[in-house]
Design an enzyme around this catalytic site. Structure first.
Site, PDB file in Angstrom:
ATOM      1  N   HIS A 263      54.085 -56.811 -73.394  1.00 22.01           N
ATOM      2  CA  HIS A 263      55.073 -56.219 -72.481  1.00 22.01           C
ATOM      3  C   HIS A 263      54.565 -56.283 -71.043  1.00 22.01           C
ATOM      4  O   HIS A 263      55.269 -56.723 -70.135  1.00 22.01           O
ATOM      5  CB  HIS A 263      55.367 -54.769 -72.871  1.00 22.01           C
TER       6      HIS A 263
ATOM      7  N   ASP B  86      64.413 -77.175 -46.148  1.00 21.81           N
ATOM      8  CA  ASP B  86      63.968 -76.965 -47.531  1.00 21.81           C
ATOM      9  C   ASP B  86      62.536 -76.440 -47.488  1.00 21.81           C
ATOM     10  O   ASP B  86      61.996 -76.193 -46.415  1.00 21.81           O
ATOM     11  CB  ASP B  86      64.037 -78.284 -48.332  1.00 21.81           C
TER      12      ASP B  86
ATOM     13  N   HIS C 249      43.456 -55.592 -58.267  1.00 16.55           N
ATOM     14  CA  HIS C 249      44.056 -54.741 -57.256  1.00 16.55           C
ATOM     15  C   HIS C 249      44.879 -55.518 -56.241  1.00 16.55           C
ATOM     16  O   HIS C 249      46.010 -55.134 -55.958  1.00 16.55           O
ATOM     17  CB  HIS C 249      43.075 -53.770 -56.598  1.00 16.55           C
TER      18      HIS C 249
ATOM     19  N   GLU D  84      46.443 -58.050 -56.935  1.00 21.51           N
ATOM     20  CA  GLU D  84      47.626 -58.356 -57.739  1.00 21.51           C
ATOM     21  C   GLU D  84      48.688 -57.265 -57.595  1.00 21.51           C
ATOM     22  O   GLU D  84      49.878 -57.543 -57.485  1.00 21.51           O
ATOM     23  CB  GLU D  84      47.224 -58.508 -59.217  1.00 21.51           C
TER      24      GLU D  84
ATOM     25  N   HIS E  76      38.320 -48.446 -58.168  1.00 17.80           N
ATOM     26  CA  HIS E  76      38.996 -47.175 -58.460  1.00 17.80           C
ATOM     27  C   HIS E  76      39.750 -47.240 -59.784  1.00 17.80           C
ATOM     28  O   HIS E  76      40.254 -46.236 -60.257  1.00 17.80           O
ATOM     29  CB  HIS E  76      39.905 -46.735 -57.298  1.00 17.80           C
TER      30      HIS E  76
ATOM     31  N   THR F 111      50.306 -47.434 -45.867  1.00 21.94           N
ATOM     32  CA  THR F 111      51.478 -47.274 -46.735  1.00 21.94           C
ATOM     33  C   THR F 111      52.390 -46.191 -46.183  1.00 21.94           C
ATOM     34  O   THR F 111      53.615 -46.334 -46.153  1.00 21.94           O
ATOM     35  CB  THR F 111      51.044 -46.931 -48.168  1.00 21.94           C
TER      36      THR F 111
ATOM     37  N   LYS G 263      54.474 -47.407 -43.347  1.00 26.88           N
ATOM     38  CA  LYS G 263      55.664 -48.147 -43.780  1.00 26.88           C
ATOM     39  C   LYS G 263      56.797 -47.201 -44.158  1.00 26.88           C
ATOM     40  O   LYS G 263      57.935 -47.365 -43.711  1.00 26.88           O
ATOM     41  CB  LYS G 263      55.317 -49.039 -44.968  1.00 26.88           C
TER      42      LYS G 263
END
Lengths: 267, 523, 184
Positions: B75, B104, B251, B253, B300, B326, B329
């Site tokens: 999954h 393109d 991370h 990722e 972490h 973060t 943002k």
């Protein structure tokens, strides 16, 4: 007329659904809906609990502010209410503010966290050493000074798992041989594993630590009160990962002495 | 030569299956990616429903523990590598050339190849479920020694990861080349839409992180079959080293999965607030900062392996730092909405839900950054709740937002707004029914990746399973909306929305097969 | 840019990025030795110090301080019984060399070969715990029913951080395999 019939139908549905739930849930009598960490019984677990609550409050407040601003904007600045769009696209003051304030909050969070970590990592001056070895799928406990060693495996019968028998109160959290430790003593645990990585975790006694083959890890616990505490393996270790619980009996020192003598005579 | 030029200027669309097999057109490839992603989303979702069915009540009812572990593993792999990553590459293919005024992608044939690797890779992964010994069952993190124990399914998974990694690396190279070389005159770097910015940063992350994962799984493969002992303690190796290498990839990722989502949100919110994006430059810098920090926080994920105190402190502090960009943002999005003139079409609803629920995931992430507390959270359902708030609400809801936002541009028809809203409310409400209770389960002490649990966890699991099934089946509405919009509906104008910003709204809807054969002027 | 220039530029970008990809793949492998070095410096994962000439050189004995050293052993997947040294714990002065003896017994008739992997905790003590003689990482053979004494000589470096009072030395004994890589 139609309304009352609908009401009747509805109450009938609710009643059947309720009964159905009762049937499915053999546990309604002990329904817990637990919302928070388990009650801590060691210094480490208590520090973790307090830190957890502190951070959660901070995070909740931040969340409320963010959501508040968002919902206020949604309610106030909608075109359907005739809101005109402003033109601004930056504000140095605001941007500095919302970089600096979070930084300060983070520093405030880092201080107690660092203190807690220092406490947890201090394994010195322990009263006894216990070696915990994880294997597929159970635990082996060695009382190094006493030459006592035994295995501890799941005691829940297969018939309860497959549903042929009613599940007992401590379903999946019961073992054949409990680990016994004295209350009020600093117990240093040495953790290792025979085959794959496991993790030893009893929530009420504090955090978890990985048991890794070929290496030895350590942690410590000092339980304040007697009682039976239950936990589970917390690192995926194969097929029966869900079936390797941990049960710790914390007893008075005298009782512990008697128990350890009995164990010695057994072996 | 002359025919090639002629082809360019006529808007002739090739027909039949060969159009799709050999296409080098960025829009066709984008469509392929998006359909592939959606199919994988349904496949991965079906596996999630197997998991939720087993967890509906205590005891083993539906599957055996070994198969359960395979479901948990596959999954995750299908959703991460099959649904979310290709989904964003699909958006990149469709939108990047139009956003920067290019005809393109820079490397069209490579583009075709990087797509067609995907179906082979995922077929390999699904096949692994049927080989003797079953599929991978060690979790998507495939930690040794457990993954060394697995059967042939693990080898197939390793090859799958190799091929998928190759595909996304090729995709990333193409995206960087396109953005660096193909911009229309006047499209300077700091004029690029934020979606383009987030993608170029993501592409660099991909190029830096995916090869490391490829290396790690190659070592795993040689450990399994060729007698090396990188990760085996018995041979002098170290199982924890795998975790370090894995999370050095893992991370970044996570940010590969989320940064393009930030990009989409940053396109949608200004349009429906009728106000320019707040703090464009700080958005770009915040994205870059998050990308940089992602390489120094990996451990972490492994606070409990027994790191020295100094290591634990370093990773705790660096992880907490990520909250700052973060936060910037999130505050910028809020400031974009502030004093705007908002309307709430489906894309905007999804964008707002993304910001709100991603914030929940971000805040629980902050809780987990705190090492001492993480010793309680680690490997519990709290983590499961956290990363679904981040990946489902951050990445997937943002993709939904993007689909509704650009669908009229893709098909030339408006989508069914009522159905879109039904899809939105069902998804968001059932998501919260599914995953909010999992925070409590984690607190109460339920470990993740277990097929069966003790009775104190029964109630919330049942609630969660019910929510999960509603969530799963609600996604079929999206399929219906998309098909309906392809087959017909109200004609969309070139602009579609109320004065949106960006070059993609200057071409007609549906976007012609070839756009910007001559570069547009960018003021 | 003209079309030809764009193509050239695309090729250049592709070339550089491909090189980078290859480099990062290599970096994944380079992490292995880097990690070993890193572990040795920080003592991460309890990798204890190497048997170098330097460590064999006499250290000044610090009589003012005692450190408790504990010994444990685990056996995995091999029909042996390994007894840890008679004393579970030993008080030593930093700088003085001490020898303890583990004893391995074969429980089967056939010849079996094993090898031991050492681990030291706490992590910060690992690099100050030096073994000058050790049976770790070397192939140990036992013929049927045989017993063998396996001595370990170690020195605790006086530079050991003051807060460390107890060190645990653990061995994990595995069946020996052919490809023994000694990177401790």
């Amino acid at each position: 007329m139609i309304v009352s019939r609908f009401k009747k139908l509805r109450s009938a549905i609710v009643a059947t659904a309720g009964a159905g739930m009762m049937g499915i849930l053999p546990t309604v009598a002990q329904a817990e809906w637990a919302l928070n960490l388990q009650r801590p019984v060691t210094e480490i677990a208590r520090v973790q609990y307090d830190l957890h609550m502190l951070i959660m409050y901070i995070v909740t407040v931040i969340g409320i502010i963010v959501f508040g601003v968002m919902f206020y904007s949604i309610a106030k600045f909608r075109k359907s209410k005739g809101a005109e769009a402003a033109k601004f696209s930056h504000s140095t003051k605001a941007e500095v503010l919302w970089t600096v304030i979070p930084t300060l909050i983070l520093i405030a969070m880092a201080v107690p966290s660092t203190k807690a970590l220092l406490l947890m990592e201090d394994t010195t001056e322990s009263d006894m050493v216990l070696k915990v070895t994880g294997y597929q799928w159970g635990w082996q406990y060695d009382y190094l000074e006493e030459d006592v060693s035994f295995f501890s495996k799941l005691a829940t019968p297969q018939s309860q798992i497959t549903g042929n028998e009613t599940k007992g109160e401590n379903y999946l959290l019961e073992v054949d041989n409990h680990l016994v430790i004295p209350a009020g003593k600093k117990v240093r645990l040495l953790l290792t594993a025979k085959d794959v990585i496991h993790a030893w975790w009893v929530p009420q006694l504090g955090g978890k630590k990985d048991a890794i083959p070929g290496y030895i890890n350590e942690m410590w616990i000092r339980a304040d009160e007697t009682g039976t505490y239950r936990g589970q393996c917390a690192e995926l270790c194969g097929k029966d990962h869900g079936y390797m619980p941990i049960v710790v009996d914390v007893v008075e020192e005298a009782e512990y002495m008697a128990w350890i003598e009995a164990q010695k005579n057994k072996s | 030569m002359t025919t090639a030029v002629a082809d360019h200027h006529h808007d002739e669309v090739p027909k039949g299956i060969t159009r799709w097999l050999f296409t080098t057109n960025h829009k066709d490839i984008g469509t392929l990616y998006l359909w592939f992603s959606f199919i994988m989303f349904l496949v991965g979702g079906a596996m999630a429903l197997v998991i939720r069915a087993e967890l509906f009540m205590p005891g083993l009812q539906v599957v055996n523990p070994h198969f359960y572990n395979q479901m948990v593993t596959v999954h995750a792999l299908v959703m991460i590598f099959g649904a979310v990553m290709p989904g964003f590459v699909g958006f990149a293919n469709w939108m990047l050339p139009m956003m920067i005024g290019a005809p393109d992608m820079a490397l069209p044939r490579l583009n075709n190849w990087s797509f067609w690797l995907l179906p082979f890779a995922t077929t390999l992964l699904i096949t692994s479920l049927f080989v003797p010994g079953g599929g991978p069952a060690a979790g998507w993190t495939i930690y040794p020694p457990l993954s060394i124990q697995g059967g042939m399914g693990v080898d197939l998974t390793i090859f799958t990861i190799h091929i998928l990694g190759m595909s996304s690396i090729l995709g990333a190279i193409n995206i960087i080349a396109t953005i660096l070389n193909m911009r229309a005159p006047g499209m300077t770097l700091l004029k690029m839409p934020l979606f383009v910015w987030t993608w170029v940063i993501t592409a660099f992350l991909l190029i830096a992180a995916m090869p490391v994962l490829a290396g790690a799984v190659t070592m795993l493969l040689t450990d399994r079959h060729f007698g090396t002992a990188f990760f085996s303690a018995a041979g002098g190796g170290d199982p924890v080293m795998f975790q370090h290498i894995f999370w050095f990839f893992g991370h970044p990722e996570v940010y590969i999965l989320i940064l393009p989502a930030f990009g989409i949100i940053s396109q949608v919110i200004p349009t429906f607030s009728r106000k320019p994006l707040f703090g464009y430059t700080s958005m770009v810098f915040a994205t870059a900062a998050i990308a940089f920090l992602s390489f120094i926080v990996w451990a972490h994920h492994m606070y409990t392996v027994g790191m020295p105190l100094s290591g634990e402190l370093f990773f705790m502090y660096s992880t907490m730092l990520i909250a700052i960009p973060t936060g910037v943002k999130v505050f910028n999005w809020l400031a974009t909405m502030w004093r705007g003139s908002m309307t709430f079409e489906t894309p905007m609803l999804y964008a707002i839900a993304t910001v709100a629920l991603f914030t929940v995931g971000g805040l629980t992430g902050l809780m987990m950054a705190i090492t001492p507390a993480d010793f309680q959270y680690h490997d519990t359902y709290f983590i499961v709740a956290h990363f679904h708030y981040v990946i489902f609400c951050g990445s997937v809801l943002a993709m939904f937002s993007g689909v509704y936002y650009w669908l009229p541009k893709w098909t030339g028809h408006m989508y069914d707004e009522t159905l879109g809203k039904v899809h939105f409310w069902l998804t968001v409400i059932s998501f919260n029914i599914t995953f909010f209770p999992q925070h409590f389960l984690g607190f109460a002490g339920m470990p993740r990746r277990i097929p069966d649990y003790s009775l104190q966890f029964a109630e919330f699991n049942m609630v969660s399973s019910i929510g999960g099934f509603i969530l799963g089946f609600s996604q079929l509405i999206l399929l219906w909306v998309v098909i309906k919009s392809i087959r017909g509906g109200k004609k969309a104008t070139a602009e579609v929305w109320d004065n949106p910003e960006g070059l993609e709204w200057t071409v007609p809807s549906p976007a012609p097969y070839h756009t910007f054969a001559t570069a547009p002027e960018v003021r | 840019m003209t079309e030809r220039n764009v193509r050239k530029s695309n090729r250049r970008v592709t070339g550089w990025l491909s090189l980078w990809v290859v480099g990062m793949f290599g970096f994944g492998y380079a992490l292995v030795p880097l990690y070993s070095v890193f572990c040795e410096i920080t003592g991460l994962n309890g990798k204890s110090a190497t048997l170098s000439e330097v460590s064999a050189a006499p250290l000044t004995i610090d009589k003012s301080r005692t450190v408790t050293v504990e010994f444990t052993v685990n056996v995995s997947g091999i029909p042996w019984r390994v007894d840890r040294p008679k004393t579970v714990r030993l008080n030593v002065h930093p700088g003085e060399a001490t020898t303890v003896i583990y004893e391995a017994h074969s429980l089967v008739d056939a010849m079996t070969a094993g090898q031991a992997v050492p681990s030291v905790t706490p992590a910060k003590a690992a690099r100050h715990f030096r073994k000058t003689e050790c049976f770790c990482f070397t192939r140990q053979e036992l013929v049927g029913g045989e017993s063998k004494l396996m001595p370990v000589t170690f020195v605790v470096d006086p530079k050991l951080p003051a807060e460390v009072k107890t060190i645990t030395l653990s061995y994990e004994v595995y069946p020996a395999n052919e490809n023994l890589t000694n990177n401790s």
